[in-house]
Design an enzyme around this catalytic site. Sequence first.
Site, PDB file in Angstrom:
ATOM      1  N   LYS A  38      -7.515   1.783  12.012  1.00  0.00           N
ATOM      2  CA  LYS A  38      -6.390   1.552  12.919  1.00  0.00           C
ATOM      3  C   LYS A  38      -6.910   1.353  14.349  1.00  0.00           C
ATOM      4  O   LYS A  38      -7.971   1.865  14.688  1.00  0.00           O
ATOM      5  CB  LYS A  38      -5.465   2.776  12.908  1.00  0.00           C
ATOM      6  CG  LYS A  38      -4.593   2.897  11.688  1.00  0.00           C
ATOM      7  CD  LYS A  38      -3.650   4.079  11.808  1.00  0.00           C
ATOM      8  CE  LYS A  38      -2.794   4.233  10.564  1.00  0.00           C
ATOM      9  NZ  LYS A  38      -1.844   3.121  10.378  1.00  0.00           N
ATOM     10  N   ARG A  98       0.922   4.738  -0.464  1.00  0.00           N
ATOM     11  CA  ARG A  98       1.378   4.299  -1.791  1.00  0.00           C
ATOM     12  C   ARG A  98       0.331   4.584  -2.862  1.00  0.00           C
ATOM     13  O   ARG A  98       0.663   4.789  -4.026  1.00  0.00           O
ATOM     14  CB  ARG A  98       1.755   2.808  -1.728  1.00  0.00           C
ATOM     15  CG  ARG A  98       0.625   1.916  -1.332  1.00  0.00           C
ATOM     16  CD  ARG A  98       1.110   0.541  -0.870  1.00  0.00           C
ATOM     17  NE  ARG A  98       1.573   0.552   0.521  1.00  0.00           N
ATOM     18  CZ  ARG A  98       2.057  -0.506   1.150  1.00  0.00           C
ATOM     19  NH1 ARG A  98       2.173  -1.664   0.530  1.00  0.00           N
ATOM     20  NH2 ARG A  98       2.457  -0.422   2.408  1.00  0.00           N
TER      21      ARG A  98
HETATM   22  N1  BES Z   1       0.996   6.110   7.896  1.00  0.00           N
HETATM   23  C1  BES Z   1       1.084   4.718   8.057  1.00  0.00           C
HETATM   24  C2  BES Z   1       2.494   4.248   8.429  1.00  0.00           C
HETATM   25  C3  BES Z   1       2.919   4.503   9.840  1.00  0.00           C
HETATM   26  C4  BES Z   1       2.397   3.753  10.875  1.00  0.00           C
HETATM   27  C5  BES Z   1       3.885   5.431  10.111  1.00  0.00           C
HETATM   28  C6  BES Z   1       2.824   3.967  12.163  1.00  0.00           C
HETATM   29  C7  BES Z   1       4.314   5.635  11.392  1.00  0.00           C
HETATM   30  C8  BES Z   1       3.782   4.923  12.432  1.00  0.00           C
HETATM   31  C9  BES Z   1       0.699   4.006   6.757  1.00  0.00           C
HETATM   32  O1  BES Z   1      -0.280   4.624   6.016  1.00  0.00           O
HETATM   33  C10 BES Z   1       0.196   2.657   7.141  1.00  0.00           C
HETATM   34  O2  BES Z   1      -0.841   2.604   7.772  1.00  0.00           O
HETATM   35  N2  BES Z   1       0.913   1.618   6.772  1.00  0.00           N
HETATM   36  C11 BES Z   1       0.537   0.301   7.107  1.00  0.00           C
HETATM   37  C12 BES Z   1       0.784  -0.559   5.895  1.00  0.00           C
HETATM   38  C13 BES Z   1       0.190  -1.936   6.019  1.00  0.00           C
HETATM   39  C14 BES Z   1      -1.323  -1.854   6.011  1.00  0.00           C
HETATM   40  C15 BES Z   1       0.677  -2.772   4.872  1.00  0.00           C
HETATM   41  C16 BES Z   1       1.404  -0.148   8.283  1.00  0.00           C
HETATM   42  O3  BES Z   1       2.581   0.225   8.358  1.00  0.00           O
HETATM   43  O4  BES Z   1       0.865  -0.809   9.160  1.00  0.00           O
HETATM   44 MN    MN Z   2      -2.223   4.017   6.639  1.00  0.00          MN
END
Ligand code: BES
Ligand code: MN
Length: 502
Positions: A280, A354
Site C-alpha cells: 500500500k 477475501r
Molecule cells: N483492508 C483493505 C480495505 C480498506 C482499504 C478498508 C481502505 C478501509 C480503507 C483491503 O484489504 C484492501 O486492501 N482492499 C483493496 C482491494 C483491491 C486490491 C481489489 C482495496 O480496497 O483497495
Molecule cells: Mn488489503
Amino acid sequence: MEFTVKSGNPEKQRTACLVLGIYESRRLSMAAEQFDNACGSYLSNVLRRGDIEGKIGQSLLLIHTPNALCDRVLLIGCGRERDLDDRHFRQIMANAATTLHDTGATEAVSYLTDLNVKSRDIHWKIRQAIEATEEALYRFGELKSKKDQPRRPLRKIILSVPSRRELLVGEQAVREGVAIAAGVKLAKDLGNLPGNICNPGYLAERAQELGHTFTSLKIELLEEDEMEKLGMGSLLSVSHGSAQPAKLIILGYHQGPQDQKPIVLVGKGVTFDSGGISLKPGAEMDEMKFDMCGAASVLGALQACAELRLPLTVVGIIPAVENMPGGKATKPGDVVTSMSGQTIEILNTDAEGRLILCDALTYSERYDPSVVIDIATLTGACIVALGRHPHGLLSNHGPLANDLLNAGRAAADRAWELPLWDEYQEQLDSNFADLANVGGRDAGTITAACFLSRFTKKLHWAHLDIAGTAWKTGKAKGATGRPVPLLVQYLLDQAAATATKE
Ligand code: BES
Ligand code: MN
Ligand code: ZN
C-alpha cells in the site's frame, strides 16, 4: 458508568444534577415545564434573558434554583421538537454526557429520555441514551503515560421513564444498552490497539480471556499446522510474508434449544494490512491496524450475547493474520488452493481479506448453520460507494438481508444493500485458476462479495463490508465499535423469534 431507571417528578429529585431539555426557540420540554412550575418560573425567566436558545449543542448549568431538591440543573438544547430524530437524540445525549462530565456532579437524573423521538418508544430511548453516553465518554488512554481523569468523574445516571408502568421495560432496556455498550467498547479497544500489540496471537488470547469470564463461551484455537491439514491454502497464503503465525479462533455459544442450528458470525481479523507485495502507499497506512475490526465486532457481539444470556446457538469464527511483504510472502500471480478445492490466482496480495474469509466460510459449513454473516473491512471501494455512514450489505438470501437491514435500523447502526448479481461474476475470470482474487476497477465492493459468494453456495449468507464504518479518520481517528449494535440487535430479534415459535 452505572445506569438505572426511575419514574417521578423532576422537582422531587434529590440529586447532584437534574438534566432537562430545552427546545428551540427557548421552549421548555414537558419535564422542564413541570420543574419550572415548581420553582416559580425560574427557568422561564432564564430563557427570557436569552442565555440558551435551545439549539442542539447548547447547554447551561444553573445553581441555586429556588425550591429545588437538586444541587444543579443542567439545561440541554434539543433543537426543534418536530425535527427530533434518531441522530438528533444521540447528539443530545452525547452533549449532555460530556457537559455533565465536566461539572462536579458524580451522579445525575436525566429527563432527556422523556423527549419525543419520531416513531421511537421508551425502550429505544433508554437503550440509545446509554449507548450514546458511553460513546461520548469513551477515551482510549491505555497507551498514554499520563492519565487524564476528571477529579470527580460522573459515575451514575438515572434515566427517567414516564410512569411506573414503564419501569420493567426500562430495566430491560438498561440491561441491553449496557451489554451493547460493553461490546462496542471491547471492539473499540481492540481496534485502537496498534499492530505491534494486537497481532493474531493477541486476538486469540483476548478470545480465551472472554471464555474465562463467560463460562457459556467455549474457545477453540487452530494453529497453522491444523489449518494446513484442513487445506486452508488460501488463508495461509496471506500470513506467509509475516513473522506472526496465523490463528483461527472459534467461539462457541450453545444456549439455544437442542435442535437449533447455529448463527455463524465470521470476522475478518487482519491485524495489520500492509498490502503485502502489492504494498500500500504510505499515507494513512497506520489505519490498516483497524483491519481486524470485523473480528473485534464478532468478539463484542458474542460478549454481549453471553452477558444477556440469549437463548441462542451462535458460533464466532475469526481468521486472524498479518499481511506483510516478507521473503516468503505470496507474490502476484501465485496460485493457491482453497479449502473448498477451488484454485485462486492471487493477482493482488492486497485483496487479502477475501482470501482468509473464503476458507473461514468453507469451514463454517461443518456447523450446519441456519445463517452465516461475515463482517469485514473489505474494500476501499465501499467508502467510495456509500461513504462512512452505512455498512455495505450483500447477501445471497433475501430474508437474511432484510433481517439485517431491519436490525440496523432498529439499532441506529444502519446497513445499505448493494446488488449481488450474476452479471458481475465474470469480472473474476482467471486464465490460470478457477477464479482471480480481484475483479478490476468497476464495482470493487460487489466483486469482492462475488468472490465470497463462490464459497457460500451451500449457505444462507450475508456479508457486511464495514470499511467505511469501522473507524473514523482525521482528527477524531479511532475505532467505532460498529457493527456490534446491529449484530446484537439481530441476535435479540432471533431470540425473540424463537421464543414466540415455541
Ligand atoms: N483492508 C483493505 C480495505 C480498506 C482499504 C478498508 C481502505 C478501509 C480503507 C483491503 O484489504 C484492501 O486492501 N482492499 C483493496 C482491494 C483491491 C486490491 C481489489 C482495496 O480496497 O483497495
Ligand atoms: Mn488489503
Ligand atoms: Zn485488508
